[in-house]
Design an enzyme around this catalytic site. Structure first.
Site, mmCIF file in Angstrom:
data_model
loop_
_atom_site.group_PDB
_atom_site.id
_atom_site.type_symbol
_atom_site.label_atom_id
_atom_site.label_comp_id
_atom_site.label_asym_id
_atom_site.label_seq_id
_atom_site.Cartn_x
_atom_site.Cartn_y
_atom_site.Cartn_z
ATOM 1 N N GLU A 48 -30.890 -4.289 -70.057
ATOM 2 C CA GLU A 48 -31.555 -3.163 -70.721
ATOM 3 C C GLU A 48 -30.671 -1.919 -70.743
ATOM 4 O O GLU A 48 -30.775 -1.092 -71.650
ATOM 5 C CB GLU A 48 -32.890 -2.848 -70.051
ATOM 6 C CG GLU A 48 -33.972 -3.910 -70.264
ATOM 7 C CD GLU A 48 -33.903 -5.071 -69.299
ATOM 8 O OE1 GLU A 48 -32.941 -5.144 -68.495
ATOM 9 O OE2 GLU A 48 -34.803 -5.933 -69.328
ATOM 10 N N PHE A 110 -48.057 -6.888 -60.527
ATOM 11 C CA PHE A 110 -46.777 -7.558 -60.721
ATOM 12 C C PHE A 110 -45.974 -6.856 -61.823
ATOM 13 O O PHE A 110 -46.484 -6.634 -62.919
ATOM 14 C CB PHE A 110 -46.999 -9.036 -61.093
ATOM 15 C CG PHE A 110 -45.713 -9.757 -61.395
ATOM 16 C CD1 PHE A 110 -44.756 -9.953 -60.406
ATOM 17 C CD2 PHE A 110 -45.449 -10.226 -62.679
ATOM 18 C CE1 PHE A 110 -43.562 -10.598 -60.693
ATOM 19 C CE2 PHE A 110 -44.255 -10.881 -62.968
ATOM 20 C CZ PHE A 110 -43.313 -11.068 -61.973
ATOM 21 N N GLN A 111 -44.745 -6.523 -61.531
ATOM 22 C CA GLN A 111 -43.814 -5.859 -62.459
ATOM 23 C C GLN A 111 -44.331 -4.527 -62.978
ATOM 24 O O GLN A 111 -44.034 -4.134 -64.099
ATOM 25 C CB GLN A 111 -43.451 -6.788 -63.620
ATOM 26 C CG GLN A 111 -42.628 -7.976 -63.141
ATOM 27 C CD GLN A 111 -41.885 -8.665 -64.264
ATOM 28 O OE1 GLN A 111 -42.354 -8.715 -65.378
ATOM 29 N NE2 GLN A 111 -40.726 -9.219 -63.944
ATOM 30 N N LYS A 160 -50.165 -3.552 -71.940
ATOM 31 C CA LYS A 160 -50.260 -4.817 -72.685
ATOM 32 C C LYS A 160 -51.578 -4.931 -73.454
ATOM 33 O O LYS A 160 -51.598 -5.410 -74.596
ATOM 34 C CB LYS A 160 -50.104 -5.986 -71.715
ATOM 35 C CG LYS A 160 -49.823 -7.306 -72.416
ATOM 36 C CD LYS A 160 -49.406 -8.378 -71.413
ATOM 37 C CE LYS A 160 -49.130 -9.697 -72.130
ATOM 38 N NZ LYS A 160 -48.695 -10.731 -71.184
ATOM 39 N N MET A 459 -9.900 7.139 -61.468
ATOM 40 C CA MET A 459 -10.223 8.551 -61.355
ATOM 41 C C MET A 459 -10.572 8.914 -59.910
ATOM 42 O O MET A 459 -10.192 9.975 -59.407
ATOM 43 C CB MET A 459 -11.380 8.907 -62.300
ATOM 44 C CG MET A 459 -11.672 10.386 -62.368
ATOM 45 S SD MET A 459 -10.248 11.328 -62.908
ATOM 46 C CE MET A 459 -10.606 11.543 -64.637
HETATM 47 C C1 LIG Z 1 -22.122 4.359 -62.806
HETATM 48 C C2 LIG Z 1 -21.047 5.167 -62.187
HETATM 49 N N1 LIG Z 1 -20.697 4.935 -60.902
HETATM 50 C C3 LIG Z 1 -19.702 5.643 -60.343
HETATM 51 C C4 LIG Z 1 -19.053 6.610 -61.035
HETATM 52 C C5 LIG Z 1 -17.945 7.425 -60.376
HETATM 53 N N2 LIG Z 1 -16.657 7.205 -61.050
HETATM 54 C C6 LIG Z 1 -16.173 8.062 -61.977
HETATM 55 S S1 LIG Z 1 -14.702 7.583 -62.609
HETATM 56 C C7 LIG Z 1 -14.682 6.217 -61.617
HETATM 57 C C8 LIG Z 1 -13.524 5.266 -61.663
HETATM 58 C C9 LIG Z 1 -13.472 4.507 -62.932
HETATM 59 O O1 LIG Z 1 -12.536 3.474 -62.796
HETATM 60 P P1 LIG Z 1 -12.116 2.594 -64.018
HETATM 61 O O2 LIG Z 1 -13.293 2.166 -64.792
HETATM 62 O O3 LIG Z 1 -11.219 1.513 -63.548
HETATM 63 O O4 LIG Z 1 -11.328 3.621 -64.942
HETATM 64 P P2 LIG Z 1 -9.996 4.473 -64.632
HETATM 65 O O5 LIG Z 1 -10.415 5.766 -63.980
HETATM 66 O O6 LIG Z 1 -9.138 3.639 -63.737
HETATM 67 O O7 LIG Z 1 -9.411 4.706 -65.984
HETATM 68 C C10 LIG Z 1 -15.815 6.164 -60.808
HETATM 69 C C11 LIG Z 1 -16.068 5.112 -59.809
HETATM 70 C C12 LIG Z 1 -19.485 6.847 -62.359
HETATM 71 N N3 LIG Z 1 -18.946 7.803 -63.117
HETATM 72 N N4 LIG Z 1 -20.455 6.091 -62.915
#
Ligand SMILES: Cc1ncc(C[n+]2csc(CCOP(=O)(O)OP(=O)(O)O)c2C)c(N)n1
Lengths: 561, 202
Positions: A48, A110-111, A160, A459
C-alpha cells in the site's frame, strides 16, 4: 446501486481514470463493484505504501488528484507514510480505506484500526462515512478539499456495511475549484516599492509556484531579478536562463546561498522556509527585507519575519508584481552572482556525482526525473537542469526512502509517452523494490531505474563521517545487498551494470535504448560526499563549499584486513 | 537573565461544525504546535450543527495569530473570533467549597453575599458557593475566601460573546430551513469571509 458502486460512479464522474490500491476483506465490496466500472483503471501495487507513492507521483507530474485505496487495519496503516509525505509536499491525494462494519468499529475487531484517528495530523481532512446516503457527497467534498487552496491528502474511511448498503440518490458532478483570494493591492504596492529600491534583490520560489512558472519567469526577467528554486520548486524557472542561481539550503549552490546571505530584498513565492532551506533562522537573509507570497496564510511569518506579507496565488501575484516593472542597473550584483556561480563544481572524477551527472545530462526537457532519498537525491537536485516544472518528482518535506520507484511508476503511468527516469540509492531502492512486479504486471515501458550503488546508506554515512568521527554505525550494506541485475531479471526487467567511468556511457545507451522499462546499476566508490553542505544548525553563510580532504578514512575493507 | 514575563492570555471563540473528532482536531492542533490551552469550554449554539468553543491560550501575539491561521485551515472551523479585537462579555462559573467553623460561618456568608454568590451546598464544616462572573471578579472572590481554607474548586472555563447586536455566526453559515447540514464549508466566498476574521490578514 450499493455504496461501493456509488463510490466508483462518483470517482468516474470526477474524471478519475486511475486508482492505485490493494484489496482486502474490509474493502471487498468496492473491489467487487470495480468490475462494473471499466472506465476506471485499478493498478495493483505490491504494497500500500507503493500505492500511495504512485498516486503521489501521478499527482506531482500532472498537478491533478492522485487516488489510492486500501483495506482496513494493516492496509490502511501502510498508507500512512504516503499520506504524511503528501501532506508535507502539498500533494492533492484522495485515499479511500475500507473499514470493518459500523457496529464493529471501536471494538478492536479483526483488522480494525482507527485510521481517521491515526491520520488526523497528516491529512488535510478525513472522514468516516456513517450513512450511505452521504457517501458520494463526502467523496466529492473530499476531492474538492484535496485540490483546493493549498492541496493536500484527504482520507475517506468507508465501513463495509456502508459499501454494501443500498444507495438511491444522485451522483454529484465535480465542482469548480474555488478561486484564490486576490492579493491585497496595498501589499503588492509595498512589494513593488521594495523591489524598485533594491540593489541586491533575489527571488526564491518553492513547490507552491509549480503552476506559476510562466508568470514567475516573466516577473524575474521584467525586473531583472535572479531566481533561486528550492528543492520543491526545481523547474519553475528554466535552468538555462542566466538569472537562475540554483537551489538554496543545506545542499544548495554557492551562488544561491551567498545571494540569500547578501540580498537586501528577498521575494519568496509559494514556499514555506523549511529548515533545510533556511539553515539557522537567525542567520537567514540577515540583510533582506522579506516579501512572502503564499496561498496559505499560516505559512506567512511562521518561520522568518516577513516585511511584506502577500496572501494569494503565486501566478496571480507574480503577474501583478510584473506590472510596472523597471529593470534597474544592477551590474555589480550581477557580477558578484556570476563570480559565485562560477564556483559550481562539476564532478570531475569517478563517483556518485559523476554517475548522476552522466545520467541527468541525458534527460530531455519533457522527461520525468524521480528520485529516492539520500545523497543521490541531492546530487540529482544539484546537477539536473530542469527547464520545466512538474518534471522533478521527489519527496522533499518528509524525505521518504522508498518513494522513488513507485512515484516514477505513478508519474510514468500518468504520462505513458514520456520517459520516467528514477535515481535511487541501494538502500532506499530496497524499501519498495517489490514494485518491479507492478512494472511487469502492467507491462509499463517508460520507467528507467538507475541505482547508484555505494554499498552504504550514503547520506547517513556522510553525517557520521563529518559529525560522529567516522563511527560508521549500521550503514554498511555491501555484504548483504542483492545482485540488483539478477533481482531485476527475476521480475523480467532488463538490467545493466556499470562499475567504471569507461563502462558508464555504453551502459546508459543500452539502458535507455531498451524499449522496455529497464534498470541500470552503477557501482560507485563507497565514500563520497555531497557538497556544498550547510551543517544542520549553521547559517547559510557557514556553508562548507567543497569536500574536505579525506586522509585515509577507515573503510570496512580496511578494517577487515 | 531577565525576569520572566508572564505570557498574556488570549480569548478566542471558535465556531465549528458539530462533527465527530472536531474537539480532537482542534486540541491536537494546539498540542502539536506546543500552544498551551489554559481553558476550554464547548457547547451547542442556536444553530443546529454549529458548536461554539471558547479557548483561552497564553502566548504572545505571534503565537496566537499562528494558532488562528492554523485553525482557520481546518475544514471543521466555520469562524474564529479573537475577542481582543472587539468589546466582549465573558463569564465563568466556579464552584468553591470553603471550610467553615462557628466563628467564621457568618463572615464567609457575608463575603459571598457581597459577591452575589449563591450557596449551593451546606455542610457542617463546609459551604459550597456558586459564583459567576468575569475573571477579575472570580479571582477576587477566591482570594477573599482563601484565608478560611478552600477545600475544592471547579471552574467551567471561560465563555464569551461579542457585545452589541452583531451575531457571531453569520447567516450564510446555514441553509435556512433546509436539512440539518452546513453548507459544504461554505464554498469559496464564505471561506474568504472566514479568513477576514483572522486579524492582520494582509
Ligand atoms: C524511510 C526512511 N528511513 C530512514 C531515513 C534516513 N535516511 C536518509 S538518507 C538515508 C540513506 C539513504 O541511503 P541510500 O538509499 O543507499 O542512498 P545514498 O544516500 O547512498 O545515495 C537514510 C537512511 C529516511 N530518509 N527514510
Amino acid at each position: 446501486m450499493n455504496g461501493a458502486k456509488a463510490l466508483w460512479a462518483t470517482l468516474a464522474n470526477h474524471g478519475i481514470s486511475t486508482v492505485f490500491g490493494y484489496p482486502g476483506g474490509a474493502i471487498m465490496p468496492v473491489y467487487d463493484a470495480l468490475t462494473f466500472y471499466p472506465e476506471v483503471r485499478h493498478v495493483l501495487t505490491r504494497h500500500e505504501q507503493g500505492a500511495a507513492h504512485a498516486a503521489e507521483g501521478w499527482a506531482k507530474a500532472t498537478g491533478e488528484l492522485g487516488v489510492c485505496m486500501a483495506t482496513s487495519g494493516p492496509g490502511a496503516t501502510n498508507l500512512v507514510t504516503g499520506l504524511a509525505d503528501a501532506m508535507l509536499d502539498s500533494v492533492p491525494l484522495l485515499a479511500i480505506t475500507g473499514n470493518v462494519a459500523s457496529h464493529l468499529m471501536g471494538t478492536d475487531a479483526f483488522q480494525e484500526a482507527d485510521i481517521t484517528g491515526i491520520t488526523l495530523p497528516i491529512t488535510k481532512h478525513n472522514y468516516v462515512v456513517r450513512d450511505v446516503a452521504e457517501l458520494p457527497r463526502i467523496v466529492a467534498e473530499a476531492i474538492r478539499i484535496a485540490r483546493s487552496g493549498r492541496p493536500g491528502p484527504v482520507l475517506v474511511d468507508i465501513p463495509k456495511d456502508i459499501q454494501l448498503a443500498a444507495f438511491a440518490g444522485q451522483i454529484p458532478a465535480p465542482q469548480a475549484r474555488p478561486e484564490a483570494p486576490a492579493p491585497n493591492p496595498e501589499a503588492l504596492a509595498r512589494a513593488r516599492e521594495l523591489l524598485r529600491g533594491a540593489k541586491k534583490p533575489v527571488m526564491m520560489v518553492g513547490g507552491g509556484s509549480l503552476d506559476a512558472a510562466a508568470e514567475i519567469t516573466a516577473l524575474a526577467r521584467a525586473w531583472d531579478i535572479p531566481v533561486i528554486t528550492t528543492l520543491m520548486g526545481l523547474g519553475t524557472f528554466p535552468a538555462s536562463d542566466p538569472l537562475w542561481l540554483g537551489m538554496p539550503g543545506m545542499h544548495g549552490s554557492v551562488a544561491a546561498n551567498r545571494a540569500i546571505s547578501e540580498a537586501d530584498v528577498l521575494l519568496g513565492l509559494g514556499l514555506r522556509f523549511d529548515d533545510r532551506v533556511t539553515g539557522r533562522v537567525s542567520g537567514f537573509a540577515p540583510h533582506a527585507a522579506i516579501i512572502h507570497v503564499d496561498l496559505d496564510a499560516a505559512e506567512i511569518g511562521k518561520i522568518v519575519r516577513t516585511h511584506v506579507p502577500v496572501r494569494g496565488d503565486a501566478a496571480q501575484a507574480a503577474r501583478l508584481l510584473a506590472e510596472g516593472a523597471q529593470p534597474l542597473p544592477r551590474a555589480e550584483w550581477r557580477a558578484q552572482l556570476d563570480a559565485w556561480k562560477a564556483r559550481t563544481e562539476t564532478p570531475g572524477h569517478w563517483g556518485a556525482g559523476y554517475a548522476v551527472k552522466a545520467v541527468v545530462d541525458r534527460l530531455r526537457p519533457d522527461d520525468l526525473l524521480s528520485s529516492d532519498v539520500g545523497q543521490h537525491q541531492m546530487l540529482a537536485a544539484q546537477l539536473a537542469r530542469f527547464e520545466k516544472p512538474r518534471r522533478w518528482i521527489n519527496s522533499g518535506g518528509l524525505g521518504t526512502m522508498g518513494f522513488g520507484l513507485p512515484a516514477a511508476i505513478g508519474a510514468g503511468m500518468a504520462e505513458p509517452g514520456v520517459r520516467s527516469v528514477v535515481i535511487a540509492g541501494d538502500g532506499g531502492f530496497q524499501m519498495t523494490a517489490q514494485e518491479l512486479a507492478t512494472l511487469k504486471m502492467y507491462d509499463i515501458r517508460n520507467v528507467k531505474i538507475c541505482i547508484i550503488n555505494n554499498s552504504y546508506l550514503g547520506m547517513v554515512r556522510q553525517w557520521q563521517e563529518l559529525f560522529h568521527e567516522k563511527r560508521y554505525s549500521e550503514v554498511w550494506l555491501g555484504d548483504s545487498n542483492p545482485d540488483f541485475v539478477k533481482l531485476a531479471d527475476a521480475y523480467d526487467v532488463p538490467a545493466y551494470r556499470a562499475s567504471t567511468a569507461e563502462e558508464l556511457p555504453g551502459a546508459i545507451d543500452a539502458w535507455l535504448a531498451n524499449p522496455k522499462s529497464a534498470l541500470l546499476e552503477v557501482v560507485v566508490p563507497h565514500e563520497h560526499g555531497v557538497f556544498p553542505m550547510v551543517p544542520a544548525g549553521a547559517a547559510l553563510s557557514e556553508m562548507i563549499e567543497t569536500e574536505p580532504a579525506r586522509p585515509g578514512a577507515p573503510t570496512p575493507e580496511a578494517s577487515e584486513a | 537573565m531577565t525576569p520572566e514575563q508572564p505570557t498574556p492570555d488570549h480569548l478566542l471563540s471558535i465556531l465549528v461544525r458539530d462533527e465527530p473528532r472536531v474537539l480532537t482536531r482542534i486540541t491536537a492542533l494546539f498540542g502539536r504546535r506546543g500552544y498551551n490551552i489554559k481553558s476550554l469550554s464547548v457547547g451547542t449554539t442556536e444553530h443546529p450543527g454549529v458548536s461554539r468553543m471558547t479557548i483561552v491560550v497564553s502566548g504572545d501575539r505571534g503565537v496566537v495569530e499562528q494558532a488562528m491561521r492554523q485553525l482557520e485551515k481546518l475544514h471543521d472551523v466555520v469562524k474564529i473570533i479573537d475577542h481582543s479585537l472587539e468589546k466582549y462579555v465573558d463569564r465563568e462559573l466556579v464552584l468553591v467549597k470553603v471550610a467553615i467553623n462557628p466563628e467564621t460561618r457568618v463572615e464567609v456568608r457575608q463575603i459571598a453575599e457581597d459577591f452575589r454568590s449563591r450557596i449551593v451546598d451546606v455542610g457542617r464544616h463546609a459551604l459550597t458557593f456558586e459564583v459567576t462572573g468575569d475573571e477579575g471578579k472570580i479571582t477576587a472572590f477566591i482570594e477573599q475566601l482563601r484565608p478560611f481554607g478552600i477545600l475544592e474548586t471547579m471552574r467551567t472555563g471561560r465563555i464569551a460573546l461579542t457585545r452589541g447586536s452583531n451575531a457571531d455566526i453569520p447567516a450564510h453559515v446555514y441553509h435556512p430551513g433546509e436539512t440539518q447540514t452546513l453548507q459544504p464549508v461554505l464554498s469559496a466566498e464564505p471561506r474568504e469571509e472566514r479568513a477576514r476574521e483572522v486579524p492582520n490578514l494582509f
